[in-house]
Design a protein around this motif. Structure first.
Motif, short mmCIF file in Angstrom:
data_model
loop_
_atom_site.label_atom_id
_atom_site.label_comp_id
_atom_site.label_asym_id
_atom_site.label_seq_id
_atom_site.Cartn_x
_atom_site.Cartn_y
_atom_site.Cartn_z
N ALA A 47 -30.11 47.95 133.80
CA ALA A 47 -31.57 48.13 133.77
C ALA A 47 -31.94 49.37 132.95
O ALA A 47 -31.29 50.42 133.07
N LYS A 48 -32.95 49.22 132.12
CA LYS A 48 -33.52 50.26 131.26
C LYS A 48 -32.71 50.57 130.00
O LYS A 48 -32.89 51.61 129.37
N ALA A 49 -31.85 49.62 129.62
CA ALA A 49 -31.04 49.85 128.42
C ALA A 49 -31.69 49.27 127.16
O ALA A 49 -31.13 49.39 126.06
N GLY A 50 -32.85 48.64 127.32
CA GLY A 50 -33.49 48.02 126.15
C GLY A 50 -33.58 46.51 126.27
O GLY A 50 -33.65 45.79 125.26
N THR A 51 -33.60 46.03 127.50
CA THR A 51 -33.66 44.58 127.79
C THR A 51 -34.86 43.93 127.10
O THR A 51 -34.72 42.93 126.38
N THR A 52 -36.04 44.49 127.37
CA THR A 52 -37.27 43.90 126.88
C THR A 52 -37.29 43.88 125.35
O THR A 52 -37.80 42.95 124.73
N TRP A 53 -36.73 44.90 124.78
CA TRP A 53 -36.66 45.02 123.32
C TRP A 53 -35.81 43.87 122.74
O TRP A 53 -36.26 43.14 121.85
N ALA A 128 -26.19 48.03 125.52
CA ALA A 128 -25.84 49.23 126.29
C ALA A 128 -26.59 50.43 125.71
O ALA A 128 -26.85 50.48 124.51
N ARG A 129 -26.92 51.36 126.59
CA ARG A 129 -27.63 52.58 126.16
C ARG A 129 -26.91 53.79 126.73
O ARG A 129 -26.36 53.71 127.84
N ASN A 130 -26.90 54.87 126.01
CA ASN A 130 -26.15 56.04 126.50
C ASN A 130 -26.62 56.43 127.90
O ASN A 130 -27.81 56.31 128.24
N VAL A 136 -32.53 58.68 132.55
CA VAL A 136 -33.89 59.23 132.49
C VAL A 136 -34.91 58.10 132.56
O VAL A 136 -35.88 58.15 133.33
N SER A 137 -34.68 57.06 131.80
CA SER A 137 -35.59 55.93 131.78
C SER A 137 -35.64 55.26 133.16
O SER A 137 -36.71 54.88 133.65
N TYR A 138 -34.49 55.17 133.79
CA TYR A 138 -34.39 54.55 135.12
C TYR A 138 -35.15 55.38 136.15
O TYR A 138 -35.82 54.85 137.04
N PHE A 191 -25.76 48.31 120.91
CA PHE A 191 -26.13 49.61 121.45
C PHE A 191 -27.59 49.92 121.12
O PHE A 191 -28.02 49.73 119.97
N TYR A 192 -28.30 50.44 122.10
CA TYR A 192 -29.70 50.85 121.93
C TYR A 192 -29.81 51.82 120.74
O TYR A 192 -30.71 51.71 119.92
N GLU A 193 -28.87 52.75 120.68
CA GLU A 193 -28.94 53.80 119.65
C GLU A 193 -28.81 53.18 118.25
O GLU A 193 -29.46 53.63 117.30
N HIS A 225 -42.68 43.60 114.37
CA HIS A 225 -43.23 43.15 115.66
C HIS A 225 -42.47 43.73 116.86
O HIS A 225 -43.01 43.82 117.96
N THR A 226 -41.23 44.13 116.63
CA THR A 226 -40.42 44.63 117.75
C THR A 226 -40.25 46.15 117.72
O THR A 226 -39.39 46.69 118.42
N THR A 227 -41.06 46.83 116.93
CA THR A 227 -41.03 48.30 116.99
C THR A 227 -41.63 48.73 118.32
O THR A 227 -42.42 47.99 118.93
N MET A 255 -43.49 51.07 128.74
CA MET A 255 -43.10 51.48 127.38
C MET A 255 -43.34 52.98 127.31
O MET A 255 -44.41 53.44 126.93
N ARG A 256 -42.38 53.74 127.72
CA ARG A 256 -42.55 55.16 127.99
C ARG A 256 -42.43 56.00 126.72
O ARG A 256 -43.40 56.54 126.22
N LYS A 257 -41.22 56.10 126.18
CA LYS A 257 -41.03 56.90 124.95
C LYS A 257 -40.26 56.13 123.88
O LYS A 257 -40.51 56.29 122.70
N GLY A 258 -39.28 55.36 124.31
CA GLY A 258 -38.51 54.55 123.36
C GLY A 258 -37.74 55.37 122.35
O GLY A 258 -37.69 55.03 121.17
N THR A 259 -37.13 56.45 122.81
CA THR A 259 -36.39 57.31 121.86
C THR A 259 -34.95 57.54 122.34
O THR A 259 -34.59 57.22 123.46
P1 A3P Z 1 -37.84 54.74 127.87
O1 A3P Z 1 -38.16 54.77 129.33
O2 A3P Z 1 -36.76 55.70 127.50
O3 A3P Z 1 -39.03 54.86 127.00
P2 A3P Z 1 -35.72 47.75 129.78
O4 A3P Z 1 -36.50 46.81 128.94
O5 A3P Z 1 -34.27 47.47 129.86
O6 A3P Z 1 -36.37 47.94 131.11
O7 A3P Z 1 -35.76 49.16 129.03
C1 A3P Z 1 -36.94 49.91 128.92
C2 A3P Z 1 -36.69 51.04 127.96
O8 A3P Z 1 -36.61 50.50 126.63
C3 A3P Z 1 -37.82 52.06 127.96
O9 A3P Z 1 -37.21 53.29 127.57
C4 A3P Z 1 -38.70 51.49 126.86
O10 A3P Z 1 -39.61 52.41 126.33
C5 A3P Z 1 -37.63 51.10 125.84
N1 A3P Z 1 -38.11 50.15 124.84
C6 A3P Z 1 -38.77 49.00 125.05
N2 A3P Z 1 -39.09 48.42 123.87
C7 A3P Z 1 -38.62 49.23 122.91
C8 A3P Z 1 -38.65 49.20 121.48
N3 A3P Z 1 -39.23 48.22 120.82
N4 A3P Z 1 -38.05 50.22 120.81
C9 A3P Z 1 -37.46 51.23 121.46
N5 A3P Z 1 -37.40 51.33 122.80
C10 A3P Z 1 -37.98 50.33 123.52
#
Ligand code: A3P
Length: 294
Positions: A47-53, A128-130, A136-138, A191-193, A225-227, A255-259
């Motif tokens: 969870a929070k590794a970039g699933t939605t992305w 996977a995300r570091n 922090v995201s979690y 990898f997210y990075e 579209h996926t930025t 969508m918190r910081k995405g960095t």
């Molecule tokens: P942050 O909380 O660090 O901003 P998940 O989809 O697995 O729940 O992950 C959510 C994390 O992915 C959040 O991280 C979110 O901002 C980030 N995220 C979602 N869409 C993104 C995108 N298009 N580019 C970069 N980060 C993205």
């Protein structure tokens, strides 16, 4: 899964996390016996590794860059989250009713994935995300999502994460387990990075994995579209459809910081040293490495 029963919204809430999670446990047999189809694609992450992305990227690829088609429903309904119950219909039933080819989502560690995914030799994409940014995201997600257990303070949550006492268990085992599984299964491990560093290169890997060939113009459209900025404003991807009683974006937006590297704004020097020592031990016997900054 440790940590599952720690939260409660109170008796007046229409969603009671204990019950939601209890029903995951109650329905575990049904989840375990889920019948995957050979053309299913499974998106897997901690969870929070970039699933939605990655979900949005995959959906755009599958729909040849047609944005309107990708706005047909929220991420949650487009890709059933197989082990989860709330909100709305139970995701397994959603998945069962869905015509093929389906794209499904899970956060399960590799050993808990329903065996039919292996039997049917389904394609799997893992992101996977570091550990530090993931953590922090979690933490912030726990603060805003009332279906999650109370995170406690940052220090407390940090300890729970390191001990694997969080929903979906131990991050270290999760990333290593899936890393090892790719030796014997059809898994694209991303990898997210890397996605952040060079989305074009990474999306091309996904295209190849899905055996799709798209014009450069379409690829550019998918990248745009996926930025983070575009997805943050996309109500079909940013989880604002959830009522504030479930996700309170005023506490911390989904969508918190995405960095990469936001962990530096959270860890104290002492926490960082302790985390690194523990990390080295837990990750010593794997070839898997992460970048904590770009
Ligand atoms: P942050 O909380 O660090 O901003 P998940 O989809 O697995 O729940 O992950 C959510 C994390 O992915 C959040 O991280 C979110 O901002 C980030 N995220 C979602 N869409 C993104 C995108 N298009 N580019 C970069 N980060 C993205």
């Amino acid at each position: 899964l440790p940590g599952l029963f720690q939260s409660d919204l109170g008796e007046n809430s229409f969603l009671i996390p204990k019950m939601a999670i209890q029903s995951v446990c109650d329905r575990w047999d049904q989840i375990w016996n889920f019948r995957a189809r050979p053309d299913d694609l499974l998106i897997t992450t901690y969870a929070k590794a970039g699933t939605t992305w990655i979900q949005e990227i995959v959906d755009m690829i599958q729909h040849d860059g047609d944005i309107e088609k990708c706005k047909r429903a929220t991420t949650y309904l487009r890709h059933p989250f197989i082990e989860w119950v709330l909100p709305g219909p139970f995701s397994l039933e959603l998945a069962e009713a869905m015509p093929s080819p389906r794209t499904l989502k899970t956060h399960l560690p590799v050993q808990l994935v329903p065996p039919s995914f292996w039997e049917q030799e389904c394609k799997i994409i893992y992101v996977a995300r570091n550990a530090k940014d993931n953590l922090v995201s979690y933490y912030h997600f726990h603060r805003m999502n009332k279906n999650m257990p109370e995170p406690g303070t940052w220090e407390e949550f940090l300890k729970k994460f390191m001990a694997g006492q969080v929903l979906w268990g131990c991050w270290y085992d999760h990333v290593k387990g899936w890393w090892d599984a790719k030796e014997n299964h059809c898994i694209l491990y991303l990898f997210y990075e890397d996605l952040k560093e060079d989305p074009k290169r990474e999306i091309q890997k996904v295209l190849q994995f899905l055996e799709k060939d798209l014009e450069n113009e379409v690829l550019d459209k998918i990248i745009h579209h996926t930025t983070f900025e575009i997805m943050k404003d996309n109500p079909m991807a940013n989880y604002t459809f959830q009522p504030p009683a479930v996700m309170d974006h005023s506490i911390s937006p989904f969508m918190r910081k995405g960095t990469v590297g936001d962990w530096k704004n959270h860890f104290t020097m002492a926490q960082n040293e302790k985390f690194d020592d523990d990390y080295r031990k837990k990750m010593s016997r794997t070839s898997l490495t992460f970048r904590m900054e770009l």
